[in-house]
Design a protein around this motif. Structure first.
Motif, PDB file in Angstrom:
ATOM      1  N   ILE A 193       0.843  -1.199   0.200  1.00  0.00           N
ATOM      2  CA  ILE A 193       0.019  -0.241   0.119  1.00  0.00           C
ATOM      3  C   ILE A 193       0.862   1.501  -0.065  1.00  0.00           C
ATOM      4  N   ALA A 194       1.992   1.246   0.739  1.00  0.00           N
ATOM      5  CA  ALA A 194       2.739   2.449   1.011  1.00  0.00           C
ATOM      6  C   ALA A 194       3.470   2.871  -0.377  1.00  0.00           C
ATOM      7  N   SER A 195       3.584   1.673  -1.109  1.00  0.00           N
ATOM      8  CA  SER A 195       4.698   1.858  -2.344  1.00  0.00           C
ATOM      9  C   SER A 195       3.778   1.881  -3.505  1.00  0.00           C
ATOM     10  N   SER A 196       2.474   1.846  -3.498  1.00  0.00           N
ATOM     11  CA  SER A 196       1.486   2.029  -4.605  1.00  0.00           C
ATOM     12  C   SER A 196       1.002   3.303  -4.753  1.00  0.00           C
ATOM     13  N   PRO A 197       0.971   3.799  -6.195  1.00  0.00           N
ATOM     14  CA  PRO A 197       0.640   4.995  -6.521  1.00  0.00           C
ATOM     15  C   PRO A 197      -0.910   5.104  -6.161  1.00  0.00           C
ATOM     16  N   LYS A 198      -1.781   3.889  -6.207  1.00  0.00           N
ATOM     17  CA  LYS A 198      -3.155   3.945  -5.764  1.00  0.00           C
ATOM     18  C   LYS A 198      -3.244   3.759  -4.515  1.00  0.00           C
ATOM     19  N   ALA A 199      -2.261   3.545  -3.713  1.00  0.00           N
ATOM     20  CA  ALA A 199      -2.328   3.139  -2.056  1.00  0.00           C
ATOM     21  C   ALA A 199      -2.969   2.171  -2.058  1.00  0.00           C
ATOM     22  N   GLN A 200      -2.979   0.737  -2.906  1.00  0.00           N
ATOM     23  CA  GLN A 200      -3.449  -0.446  -2.610  1.00  0.00           C
ATOM     24  C   GLN A 200      -2.569  -1.563  -2.747  1.00  0.00           C
TER      25      GLN A 200
END
Length: 145
Positions: free
Chosen positions: A30-37
């Protein structure tokens, strides 16, 4: 505490610990995803492990209530817990590989490979029989006491 109970309690702890660790994995995605997913199967693995931990406590309680032979109870517990672990393992593999967001979509993917539909059907039939059958045996043992 008999062996079936011990396995149920150990499995509950193992699944809870796994669920908590998968929560860290989920947060990292989540922390590394551009969509926070997080990826679908990391999310599923996290939730399933937490749910299986509590399900194992329910299984343990039914072992306590059952009046069946200890060997029958042990086989039932091994079936239920084993198929919980099998299902969870498939979620973890798909989470690591990030190869699908729906393991039942055709063609069935496992990394770069395709699984024959009979593998999926056979796996699901075995899983249903193992989980449902194993718990039904324990439930019968509890209500027939």
């Amino acid at each position: 505490m008999n062996l079936a109970q011990s396995i149920s309690v150990f499995a509950a702890g193992g699944f809870l610990l796994a669920g908590l660790l998968f929560g860290v994995w989920k947060y990292a995605q989540i922390a590394s995803s551009p969509k926070a997913q997080a990826s679908t199967y990391v999310d599923i693995a996290h939730r399933a492990a937490l749910l299986y931990s509590f399900a194992c406590l329910v299984v343990e309680r039914f072992v306590v209530l059952s009046t069946l032979d200890a060997t029958v109870e042990l086989v039932a517990v091994l079936s239920v817990v084993g198929f919980f672990a099998f299902g969870l393992s498939s979620y973890v593999v798909h989470g690591i590989l990030r190869d699908t967001d729906n393991q039942f979509a055709r063609p069935h993917k496992l990394g770069r490979a395709e699984l024959h539909p009979a593998v999926m059907v056979g796996s699901m039939v075995a899983l249903v029989a193992g989980e449902l059958g194993g718990f039904a045996v324990l439930f019968w043992g509890a209500i027939s006491s």
